[in-house]
Motif scaffolding. Structure first.
Motif, PDB file in Angstrom:
ATOM      1  N   ALA A 276       5.777   8.088 -17.279  1.00  0.00           N
ATOM      2  CA  ALA A 276       6.635   7.034 -16.736  1.00  0.00           C
ATOM      3  C   ALA A 276       7.289   7.442 -15.418  1.00  0.00           C
ATOM      4  O   ALA A 276       7.606   6.579 -14.604  1.00  0.00           O
ATOM      5  N   ALA A 277       7.519   8.736 -15.219  1.00  0.00           N
ATOM      6  CA  ALA A 277       8.347   9.161 -14.085  1.00  0.00           C
ATOM      7  C   ALA A 277       7.587   9.951 -13.024  1.00  0.00           C
ATOM      8  O   ALA A 277       8.192  10.388 -12.044  1.00  0.00           O
ATOM      9  N   CYS A 278       6.290  10.162 -13.238  1.00  0.00           N
ATOM     10  CA  CYS A 278       5.501  10.902 -12.245  1.00  0.00           C
ATOM     11  C   CYS A 278       4.323  10.046 -11.781  1.00  0.00           C
ATOM     12  O   CYS A 278       3.890   9.135 -12.490  1.00  0.00           O
ATOM     13  N   VAL A 279       3.784  10.383 -10.650  1.00  0.00           N
ATOM     14  CA  VAL A 279       2.625   9.644 -10.139  1.00  0.00           C
ATOM     15  C   VAL A 279       1.431   9.873 -11.074  1.00  0.00           C
ATOM     16  O   VAL A 279       0.681   8.959 -11.392  1.00  0.00           O
ATOM     17  N   VAL A 280       1.284  11.117 -11.529  1.00  0.00           N
ATOM     18  CA  VAL A 280       0.187  11.492 -12.428  1.00  0.00           C
ATOM     19  C   VAL A 280       0.799  12.110 -13.677  1.00  0.00           C
ATOM     20  O   VAL A 280       1.656  12.988 -13.580  1.00  0.00           O
ATOM     21  N   SER A 281       0.381  11.650 -14.855  1.00  0.00           N
ATOM     22  CA  SER A 281       0.960  12.147 -16.110  1.00  0.00           C
ATOM     23  C   SER A 281       0.364  13.496 -16.486  1.00  0.00           C
ATOM     24  O   SER A 281      -0.677  13.905 -15.966  1.00  0.00           O
ATOM     25  N   GLN A 282       0.995  14.163 -17.481  1.00  0.00           N
ATOM     26  CA  GLN A 282       0.425  15.414 -17.993  1.00  0.00           C
ATOM     27  C   GLN A 282      -0.970  15.181 -18.584  1.00  0.00           C
ATOM     28  O   GLN A 282      -1.822  16.067 -18.551  1.00  0.00           O
ATOM     29  N   PHE A 283      -1.207  13.990 -19.108  1.00  0.00           N
ATOM     30  CA  PHE A 283      -2.503  13.706 -19.751  1.00  0.00           C
ATOM     31  C   PHE A 283      -3.598  13.634 -18.684  1.00  0.00           C
ATOM     32  O   PHE A 283      -4.665  14.230 -18.825  1.00  0.00           O
ATOM     33  N   GLU A 284      -3.316  12.890 -17.618  1.00  0.00           N
ATOM     34  CA  GLU A 284      -4.297  12.822 -16.536  1.00  0.00           C
ATOM     35  C   GLU A 284      -4.460  14.196 -15.886  1.00  0.00           C
ATOM     36  O   GLU A 284      -5.572  14.592 -15.515  1.00  0.00           O
ATOM     37  N   GLN A 285      -3.347  14.930 -15.756  1.00  0.00           N
ATOM     38  CA  GLN A 285      -3.425  16.265 -15.148  1.00  0.00           C
ATOM     39  C   GLN A 285      -4.384  17.152 -15.951  1.00  0.00           C
ATOM     40  O   GLN A 285      -5.184  17.894 -15.392  1.00  0.00           O
ATOM     41  N   HIS A 286      -4.297  17.060 -17.280  1.00  0.00           N
ATOM     42  CA  HIS A 286      -5.181  17.872 -18.134  1.00  0.00           C
ATOM     43  C   HIS A 286      -6.638  17.461 -17.932  1.00  0.00           C
ATOM     44  O   HIS A 286      -7.521  18.319 -17.804  1.00  0.00           O
ATOM     45  N   ILE A 287      -6.882  16.155 -17.906  1.00  0.00           N
ATOM     46  CA  ILE A 287      -8.260  15.668 -17.706  1.00  0.00           C
ATOM     47  C   ILE A 287      -8.780  16.118 -16.342  1.00  0.00           C
ATOM     48  O   ILE A 287      -9.910  16.590 -16.214  1.00  0.00           O
ATOM     49  N   ARG A 288      -7.923  16.019 -15.319  1.00  0.00           N
ATOM     50  CA  ARG A 288      -8.334  16.488 -13.985  1.00  0.00           C
ATOM     51  C   ARG A 288      -8.689  17.974 -14.031  1.00  0.00           C
ATOM     52  O   ARG A 288      -9.698  18.397 -13.470  1.00  0.00           O
ATOM     53  N   LEU A 293     -11.487  18.269 -11.226  1.00  0.00           N
ATOM     54  CA  LEU A 293     -10.963  17.368 -10.193  1.00  0.00           C
ATOM     55  C   LEU A 293      -9.686  17.966  -9.588  1.00  0.00           C
ATOM     56  O   LEU A 293      -9.049  18.816 -10.211  1.00  0.00           O
ATOM     57  N   PRO A 294      -9.291  17.502  -8.402  1.00  0.00           N
ATOM     58  CA  PRO A 294      -8.060  18.025  -7.799  1.00  0.00           C
ATOM     59  C   PRO A 294      -6.845  17.740  -8.686  1.00  0.00           C
ATOM     60  O   PRO A 294      -6.744  16.664  -9.279  1.00  0.00           O
ATOM     61  N   LEU A 295      -5.935  18.701  -8.768  1.00  0.00           N
ATOM     62  CA  LEU A 295      -4.715  18.510  -9.552  1.00  0.00           C
ATOM     63  C   LEU A 295      -3.681  17.738  -8.738  1.00  0.00           C
ATOM     64  O   LEU A 295      -3.640  17.846  -7.516  1.00  0.00           O
ATOM     65  N   SER A 296      -2.837  16.993  -9.450  1.00  0.00           N
ATOM     66  CA  SER A 296      -1.642  16.425  -8.811  1.00  0.00           C
ATOM     67  C   SER A 296      -0.665  17.574  -8.582  1.00  0.00           C
ATOM     68  O   SER A 296      -0.695  18.585  -9.292  1.00  0.00           O
ATOM     69  N   ASN A 297       0.248  17.401  -7.600  1.00  0.00           N
ATOM     70  CA  ASN A 297       1.258  18.451  -7.386  1.00  0.00           C
ATOM     71  C   ASN A 297       2.441  18.305  -8.358  1.00  0.00           C
ATOM     72  O   ASN A 297       3.409  19.043  -8.270  1.00  0.00           O
ATOM     73  N   GLY A 298       2.366  17.353  -9.270  1.00  0.00           N
ATOM     74  CA  GLY A 298       3.432  17.183 -10.266  1.00  0.00           C
ATOM     75  C   GLY A 298       4.604  16.350  -9.764  1.00  0.00           C
ATOM     76  O   GLY A 298       5.661  16.307 -10.407  1.00  0.00           O
ATOM     77  N   ALA A 299       4.407  15.654  -8.644  1.00  0.00           N
ATOM     78  CA  ALA A 299       5.512  14.909  -8.025  1.00  0.00           C
ATOM     79  C   ALA A 299       6.116  13.894  -8.996  1.00  0.00           C
ATOM     80  O   ALA A 299       5.406  13.196  -9.716  1.00  0.00           O
ATOM     81  N   ARG A 300       7.460  13.839  -8.976  1.00  0.00           N
ATOM     82  CA  ARG A 300       8.220  12.936  -9.845  1.00  0.00           C
ATOM     83  C   ARG A 300       8.940  11.924  -8.967  1.00  0.00           C
ATOM     84  O   ARG A 300       9.545  12.301  -7.971  1.00  0.00           O
ATOM     85  N   HIS A 301       8.862  10.635  -9.348  1.00  0.00           N
ATOM     86  CA  HIS A 301       9.524   9.612  -8.529  1.00  0.00           C
ATOM     87  C   HIS A 301      10.851   9.155  -9.107  1.00  0.00           C
ATOM     88  O   HIS A 301      11.611   8.455  -8.465  1.00  0.00           O
ATOM     89  N   SER A 302      11.158   9.518 -10.388  1.00  0.00           N
ATOM     90  CA  SER A 302      12.389   9.023 -11.021  1.00  0.00           C
ATOM     91  C   SER A 302      12.976  10.077 -11.940  1.00  0.00           C
ATOM     92  O   SER A 302      12.251  10.939 -12.433  1.00  0.00           O
ATOM     93  N   GLY A 303      14.267   9.965 -12.201  1.00  0.00           N
ATOM     94  CA  GLY A 303      14.871  10.691 -13.311  1.00  0.00           C
ATOM     95  C   GLY A 303      14.618   9.874 -14.570  1.00  0.00           C
ATOM     96  O   GLY A 303      14.403   8.658 -14.494  1.00  0.00           O
TER      97      GLY A 303
END
Ligand code: AMP
Length: 349
Positions: A276-288, A293-303
């Motif tokens: 809900a709070a990041c551009v890419v979730s932990q689930f997509e990060q694992h699949i990547r 595939l390239p990893l997301s940098n873990g960027a968060r857009h919200s608290g």
């Protein structure tokens, strides 16, 4: 690469399968319970035990890469599969995380502080170890404990140890020194096949009756503590030659010092907020990670705050849906038993 095998069919497998589908991968779940949460959203299910040799062969034949959603996958099954298909995370991560003594030795070997501990094989060893900790400590089964199950806390010297070894099943135990922590945090990190490492922000966790209740982000910790959490996770990922997402839990002392509690070689409940709070979730990060595939940098857009919906909490879903900032995720479990994780909600703030 087209098809991903997932060992384990619970909610973590379900969310992995959903993330995989968004990136055009097919998923096949190995799980003994038919119509499990993951199979409801996957492309296929092999209904068999996790160590069923024929089922594992079938899974390997049908998939390009195999992963898992829980850490009690038999190491032998992961090793057997790895002879014919890539298995991520590596079997070594299972070996380390399945036994709390091996896990602490491994963490200490990476230069990461844990609670002091004694391996316990008998009532006499327990009494000896308790005396070393002035009668205060947390007794846990070395293997197969989760959500606070298989644990006993000794709070002061009047807490009698008599019968405690047998009461936990007469199995190998660990006595940990009691950590007087100020808060608990966790970090979700990932390592790609090319060795790239990316971390999400640490979450602050509150447990109720041994089960995660809420994860809040950002955690109320100083920058040095956050940096230490990232660096510990990085050290673990490197030492294991890891590929995929890992969850790592810590106690935070009043001065900000981190004491590692445990690692989970998989996506983790305290990382559900990322969807809900990041551009890419932990689930997509694992699949990547496991598909190269390239990893997301873990960027968060919200608290945010993530809260588990346990048992009858599921009845509150209509009220959650009526709130403007709430992201509700349900797991497809038909029966709401006490203590059972039925879903979660993340509200942005
Ligand atoms: P675990 O199963 O190791 O995650 O433990 C469940 C919960 O018990 C933790 O989240 C802590 O709240 C508490 N706990 C576990 N180990 C210790 C310890 N050594 N000292 C203090 N509290 C602990």
């Amino acid at each position: 690469m087209r098809t991903i095998g997932i060992i384990g069919g619970g909610q973590l497998g379900r969310m992995l399968a959903m993330a995989a589908a968004r990136l055009n991968f097919r998923t096949i779940v190995l799980e003994p319970q038919a119509d499990c949460p993951a199979a409801q959203v996957a492309n296929g299910q092999i209904v068999a035990a996790y160590d069923d040799e024929r089922a594992l062969e079938e899974l390997a034949a049908a998939c390009d890469v195999v992963t898992y959603e829980f850490e009690n996958v038999p190491v032998s099954a992961a090793e057997r599969l790895a002879r014919s298909r890539p298995v991520y995370p590596p079997a070594k991560a299972l070996e380390v995380s399945q036994d709390r003594v091996v896990e602490k030795q491994f963490l200490n070997g990476c230069g990461i502080e844990t609670a002091r501990f004694h391996a316990i094989g008998s009532q006499a060893e327990l009494e000896h170890a308790l005396a070393d900790f002035s009668g205060i400590g947390v007794l846990k089964t070395r293997r197969l404990g989760y959500d606070g199950k298989g644990q006993r806390v000794f709070r002061d010297e009047s807490d009698k140890a008599a019968g405690a070894f047998d009461a936990l099943g007469g199995v190998p135990l660990i006595l940990e020194g009691f950590v007087a922590f100020e808060r608990e945090i966790s970090i979700i990190a990932a390592r790609g096949i090319d060795g790239t490492i990316a971390c999400f922000d640490p979450a602050e966790n509150i447990h109720r009756q041994g089960i995660l209740h809420t994860s809040s982000v950002p955690a109320l910790i100083n920058e040095a503590t956050a940096v230490a959490a990232r660096s510990a996770a990085g050290a673990v990922l490197e030492a294991l030659g890891y590929v995929g997402v890992i969850g790592m839990e810590f106690f935070v002392l009043a001065d900000g010092t981190l004491i590692a509690n445990e690692i989970a070689p998989r996506v983790h409940n305290s990382g559900h907020w990322t969807e809900a709070a990041c551009v890419v979730s932990q689930f997509e990060q694992h699949i990547r990670a496991i598909t190269g595939l390239p990893l997301s940098n873990g960027a968060r857009h919200s608290g945010c705050v993530m809260q588990n919906l346990i048992g009858d909490d599921i009845n509150g879903v209509p009220a959650w849906l009526a709130k403007p900032n709430a992201f509700v995720h349900l797991y497809g479990k038909s029966e709401a038993r006490p203590g059972r994780k039925m879903g979660h909600v993340t509200w942005l703030r």
